[in-house]
Scaffold this motif. Structure first.
Motif, short mmCIF file in Angstrom:
data_model
loop_
_atom_site.label_atom_id
_atom_site.label_comp_id
_atom_site.label_asym_id
_atom_site.label_seq_id
_atom_site.Cartn_x
_atom_site.Cartn_y
_atom_site.Cartn_z
N THR A 31 59.02 57.03 88.79
CA THR A 31 59.75 56.89 90.15
C THR A 31 60.78 57.86 90.47
O THR A 31 60.91 58.25 91.50
CB THR A 31 60.08 55.28 90.59
OG1 THR A 31 59.15 54.32 89.84
CG2 THR A 31 60.41 55.16 91.95
N PRO B 187 54.71 59.45 92.53
CA PRO B 187 55.15 58.06 92.61
C PRO B 187 54.63 57.34 94.09
O PRO B 187 54.44 56.14 93.97
CB PRO B 187 56.59 58.39 92.79
CG PRO B 187 57.00 59.56 92.34
CD PRO B 187 55.74 60.51 92.50
N LYS C 223 53.01 54.02 92.92
CA LYS C 223 53.45 52.50 93.37
C LYS C 223 52.75 51.80 94.26
O LYS C 223 52.44 50.50 93.77
CB LYS C 223 54.95 52.93 94.16
CG LYS C 223 56.10 53.69 93.17
CD LYS C 223 56.93 52.22 93.08
CE LYS C 223 57.98 52.75 91.99
NZ LYS C 223 58.76 51.33 91.54
#
Lengths: 223, 238
Positions: A49, A102, A106
């Motif tokens: 992340t 990311p 995610k």
């Protein structure tokens, strides 16, 4: 004018490839993080992340150090395959992919976690093998959530500036993307060019966001 | 159905511990296991279907060994050839009725086409009066249509046995009585052995050639008794 279209074409090419790479890796990593039970899972999530919160110049520097010919990996790439990524559009793809990744994994993780495990069990009892369960049940049910992330990743890759400039530089027609061309135009006092570039970029981003909104996960249940 | 179960499983959730110790043999074509919620009924079906792995013991069904810890046999769910009707049916929400029914007929990486014309699917669409809704998604179906779709999906591959997890609990009372009759007739016609778990004594009265009572992970009594007697006993339980 030709320079503008060249920058647009290059931006679309770089963002397209970066998004494709993010999609494949993001789906794989998202699935692994959603279903895998292994030590260091949260740490891995955090590390992956990082590109979302770190300054792009810092990322660019990391990539320069990793891919440059003075690094072990960069030297190996150059000596074994004759590949040099620094100051090439492929280098820009890697920079944009790292930044956009990311934004795919995610939502992909969240989408996979939201898939009802009982549906996968039902598929297994019906005789379908694990790979079939993934492609016929899990992935289709997570698809809308993943696609919303993919469109955001595309918009982010399109706007990538810092890391791309560090890794690929600003070579007109070769590595000068839209966002870098804007910077160069302003620096050179070419306001007309800057205006046009900014308008094109804004229109593209609005279009992508509109599309992403249509795919927002909240709408799945009602269909 | 020759069913021979003898296994143990310990489940832990935090400080809670649940021991499941099931031992039963049955030759009944219609076996009902009656027990309150939390008694381990669903786990019993999951163990037979291969969705839960016992710690030790064996599971045999119709002469085939599905699980035997001592002999290191543990068939994956894909090879157990049982049909499982989940409590809330677990229909695939992204596939229409036709695709749901045909799901198990295709073993590859692609789903059946929305307008597939599998003969077996056509048969069940007619048998369960689902033809009018064949191209609709599960979310657009009524409760009865959902259950028929799930039953058709389970039966289309001609399974060794039909496992039913609280099949009528999701239906309103009128429909429940109707679907009970429908399943009763269907089972007699197809002669597919069935194992039904329920907390509803009425299910036991309709389907129980043999009724077993499961309480806190243990089979309390085994044998062939009148379902009504069991139902009475069950009603007295707190």
């Amino acid at each position: 004018m030709d320079a503008i279209w060249a920058a647009l074409a290059l931006s679309l090419k770089v963002a397209g490839w970066a998004t494709a790479i993010s999609l494949v890796l993001g789906v794989a990593v998202g699935y692994l993080l959603a279903r895998g039970r292994f030590p260091g899972r949260d740490l891995l999530d955090t590390l992956l992340t990082l590109p979302m919160v770190m300054p792009p110049t810092v990322l660019g520097y990391y990539l320069l150090v990793l891919l440059g010919r003075r690094s072990t990996f960069g030297a190996w790439l150059h000596d074994s395959f004759g590949i040099n990524l620094i100051f090439t559009w492929q280098g820009a793809v890697i920079a944009a992919a790292v930044v956009a990744f990311p934004l795919v994994f995610k939502p992909a993780r969240a989408a996979f976690e939201a898939v009802d495990g009982q549906l996968e069990q039902a598929a297994r009892v019906l005789g379908v093998r694990e790979l079939g369960v993934f492609f016929r049940v899990t992935l289709p049910l997570a698809w809308r959530g993943i696609m919303a992330g993919v469109l955001l990743a595309f918009a982010r890759a399109l706007g990538e500036f810092g890391a791309t400039l560090m890794v690929a530089g600003s070579i007109p027609g070769k590595t000068q993307t839209l966002s870098i061309a804007v910077y160069e135009a302003v620096q050179a006092g070419q306001d007309d060019t800057a205006n046009l570039l900014v308008l094109i970029t804004s229109a593209l981003c609005i279009g992508v966001l509109l599309l992403a909104g249509r795919l927002a996960p909240g709408r799945i249940a009602n269909r | 159905m020759q069913l021979d179960l003898d296994y143990r499983k310990t489940l832990r959730a935090g400080a809670r511990r649940f021991d499941l110790a099931v031992g039963l043999r049955s030759d009944s074509q219609r076996l009902v296991i009656l027990g309150p919620s939390g008694s381990g009924k669903s786990l019993l079906l999951k163990a037979i279907a291969g969705l839960m792995r016992p710690d030790q013991g064996h599971i045999r069904l119709g002469g085939a060994t599905l699980f035997d810890q001592a002999a290191r046999i543990d068939l994956p769910p894909q090879r157990r050839e049982v049909a499982y009707l989940f409590q809330d049916y677990a229909l695939f929400p992204h596939l229409n009725v036709r695709q749901n029914i045909a799901f198990g007929l295709r073993r590859g990486l692609l789903n059946p086409r929305p307008r597939n014309r599998e003969p077996a699917v056509e048969h069940w669409l007619d048998a369960f009066q689902l033809r009018a809704v064949a191209e609709q998604l599960p979310a657009q179906l009524s409760g009865g249509q959902r259950q028929r779709t799930a039953l058709a999906r389970a039966l289309v591959a001609e399974p060794r046995a039909l496992l039913l997890d609280e099949p009528f609990s999701a239906l309103d009372p009128l429909l429940r009585a109707h679907m009970r009759r429908e399943l009763d007739e269907l089972q007699r016609r197809l002669r597919v052995p069935m194992l039904l778990i329920t907390h509803d004594p009425e299910d036991a009265e309709v389907f129980g050639d043999q009724v077993l009572y499961l309480r806190e992970g243990l089979i309390e009594q085994a044998g062939t008794h009148s379902a009504a007697g069991y139902a009475a006993q069950y009603r007295e339980q707190p």
